[in-house]
Design an enzyme around this catalytic site. Structure first.
Site, PDB file in Angstrom:
ATOM      1  N   ASP A 181     -10.902 -43.409 -12.803  1.00 23.22           N
ATOM      2  CA  ASP A 181     -10.833 -42.518 -14.152  1.00 23.22           C
ATOM      3  C   ASP A 181      -9.414 -42.278 -14.445  1.00 23.22           C
ATOM      4  O   ASP A 181      -9.225 -41.618 -15.695  1.00 23.22           O
ATOM      5  CB  ASP A 181     -11.946 -41.380 -13.716  1.00 23.22           C
ATOM      6  CG  ASP A 181     -13.247 -41.630 -14.635  1.00 23.22           C
ATOM      7  OD1 ASP A 181     -13.157 -42.466 -15.341  1.00 23.22           O
ATOM      8  OD2 ASP A 181     -14.191 -40.902 -14.006  1.00 23.22           O
ATOM      9  N   GLN A 194     -19.441 -39.306 -12.457  1.00 26.45           N
ATOM     10  CA  GLN A 194     -19.777 -39.297 -13.996  1.00 26.45           C
ATOM     11  C   GLN A 194     -19.814 -37.366 -14.382  1.00 26.45           C
ATOM     12  O   GLN A 194     -20.441 -36.646 -13.585  1.00 26.45           O
ATOM     13  CB  GLN A 194     -21.088 -39.672 -14.179  1.00 26.45           C
ATOM     14  CG  GLN A 194     -21.603 -39.785 -15.616  1.00 26.45           C
ATOM     15  CD  GLN A 194     -20.455 -40.465 -16.525  1.00 26.45           C
ATOM     16  OE1 GLN A 194     -19.944 -41.419 -16.134  1.00 26.45           O
ATOM     17  NE2 GLN A 194     -20.315 -40.134 -17.803  1.00 26.45           N
ATOM     18  N   LYS A 241     -22.011 -48.579 -17.594  1.00 22.39           N
ATOM     19  CA  LYS A 241     -20.857 -48.878 -16.359  1.00 22.39           C
ATOM     20  C   LYS A 241     -21.355 -50.008 -15.393  1.00 22.39           C
ATOM     21  O   LYS A 241     -20.538 -50.970 -15.013  1.00 22.39           O
ATOM     22  CB  LYS A 241     -20.424 -47.698 -15.784  1.00 22.39           C
ATOM     23  CG  LYS A 241     -19.487 -46.998 -16.691  1.00 22.39           C
ATOM     24  CD  LYS A 241     -19.207 -45.483 -16.120  1.00 22.39           C
ATOM     25  CE  LYS A 241     -18.435 -44.457 -17.272  1.00 22.39           C
ATOM     26  NZ  LYS A 241     -18.080 -43.373 -17.129  1.00 22.39           N
TER      27      LYS A 241
HETATM   28  N1  GUN Z   1     -17.885 -38.238 -19.180  1.00 17.33           N
HETATM   29  C1  GUN Z   1     -17.721 -38.735 -20.226  1.00 17.33           C
HETATM   30  N2  GUN Z   1     -16.824 -39.669 -20.202  1.00 17.33           N
HETATM   31  C2  GUN Z   1     -16.389 -39.844 -18.984  1.00 17.33           C
HETATM   32  C3  GUN Z   1     -15.491 -40.642 -18.270  1.00 17.33           C
HETATM   33  O1  GUN Z   1     -14.705 -41.347 -18.842  1.00 17.33           O
HETATM   34  N3  GUN Z   1     -15.460 -40.668 -16.968  1.00 17.33           N
HETATM   35  C4  GUN Z   1     -16.467 -39.546 -16.398  1.00 17.33           C
HETATM   36  N4  GUN Z   1     -16.197 -39.723 -14.938  1.00 17.33           N
HETATM   37  N5  GUN Z   1     -17.156 -39.012 -16.730  1.00 17.33           N
HETATM   38  C5  GUN Z   1     -17.292 -39.127 -18.161  1.00 17.33           C
END
Ligand code: GUN
Length: 278
Positions: free
Chosen positions: A119, A96, A52
């Site tokens: 998200d 996350q 990211k």
């Molecule tokens: N953990 C696995 N996929 C995601 C996601 O798309 N967003 C977040 N915040 N955590 C994750």
């Protein structure tokens, strides 16, 4: 001939479009900034967070990384989020997942203000999607819609079957296909006659979380198959929820694993970050 939907290429197109938009915003003195919070040392999370950050760098989004210890209390984490909610320089906040067991994920998600919920996990974002109002959309299902649209696959009027009903993928996926005027069925682990239902699909989206579960006996000849799963098979090779080799000759289009849906999640996260400033 079967079309192999190239998620890597399509995600690159989206990121390049965003890069140009971010550059234009900069000329107006607007800076896009994403705060990324990671708690603890989960290795998979570290990989995702790093990807990211790299995508932000490529596009010109400022990424503010907060790597907090596993031992942080729920209260301290919520306080950090509150601080970022108030910070005018921060456009998006991402925590996350998964979080350590002593922290309530739902509470954390609800603490992020919906205006910064890139998200799309906040109940207000999910509610807005379900009634057709503006709000952030969960990145993976939003990415699937982009894969279909940018591959010239019409959704309106099609029989769409989603296998999986998670809050992050299955449910928002079904709502998005409905928004595009598909006729949508949600199937799941308790569904009877799953094969019969899957075989109705013109567009089959698979997010069951079981390696290679969907073979050609689930597929209508000429269907479009989108595979959201990602696993390691018995030879440590990446594979999806779909048995690609068995299915590929029966479909009109399919996403590979890797290189299908996977790269789209980050591209759509970046899209959400850029739209958060607009
Ligand atoms: N953990 C696995 N996929 C995601 C996601 O798309 N967003 C977040 N915040 N955590 C994750």
């Amino acid at each position: 001939m079967v079309k192999i939907i190239d998620g890597k290429q399509i995600s690159k197109e989206i990121k390049d479009e965003l890069k140009a938009e971010v550059a234009a915003l900069k000329t107006q003195g607007k800076n896009v900034a994403l705060a990324v919070i990671q708690v603890g040392e989960d290795p998979a999370s570290s990989v995702y967070v790093n990807n990211k950050k790299k995508a932000c760098e490529y596009i010109g989004i400022e990424s503010l990384a907060f790597h907090l210890p596993e031992t942080i209390t729920e209260e301290e984490l919520l306080q950090k989020i509150e601080e970022l909610n108030q910070d005018e320089k921060v456009n998006g906040i991402l925590v996350q997942l998964p979080l350590p067991k002593h922290i309530d994920e739902d509470k954390v998600i609800k603490t992020i203000v919906p205006e910064k919920d890139v998200d799309g996990f906040h109940p207000q974002s999910v509610g807005a999607l379900s009634i057709g109002q503006k709000g952030f959309v969960s990145c993976t299902p939003a990415g699937v819609i982009q894969l279909l649209k940018r591959s010239g696959i019409e959704i309106a009027g099609k029989e769409c079957v989603v296998i999986g009903r998670s809050n992050i993928v299955g449910k928002p996926m079904a709502l998005l296909l409905l928004r595009e005027n598909g006729t949508v069925t949600i199937a799941h682990s308790k569904t009877k006659d799953l094969k019969e239902i899957a075989k109705r699909a013109d567009i089959l989206v698979v997010a069951v979380g079981k390696p290679k579960m969907i073979d050609s006996s689930y597929i209508k000849e000429g269907a479009v198959v989108i595979d959201v799963g990602i696993h390691r098979d018995e030879n440590n090779k990446l594979c999806g929820d779909v048995d690609y080799d068995d299915v590929v000759e029966h479909v009109s289009a399919i996403t590979p694993v890797p290189g299908g849906v996977g790269p789209m999640t980050i591209a759509m996260l970046m899209h959400n970050c850029v739209s958060s400033i607009k």
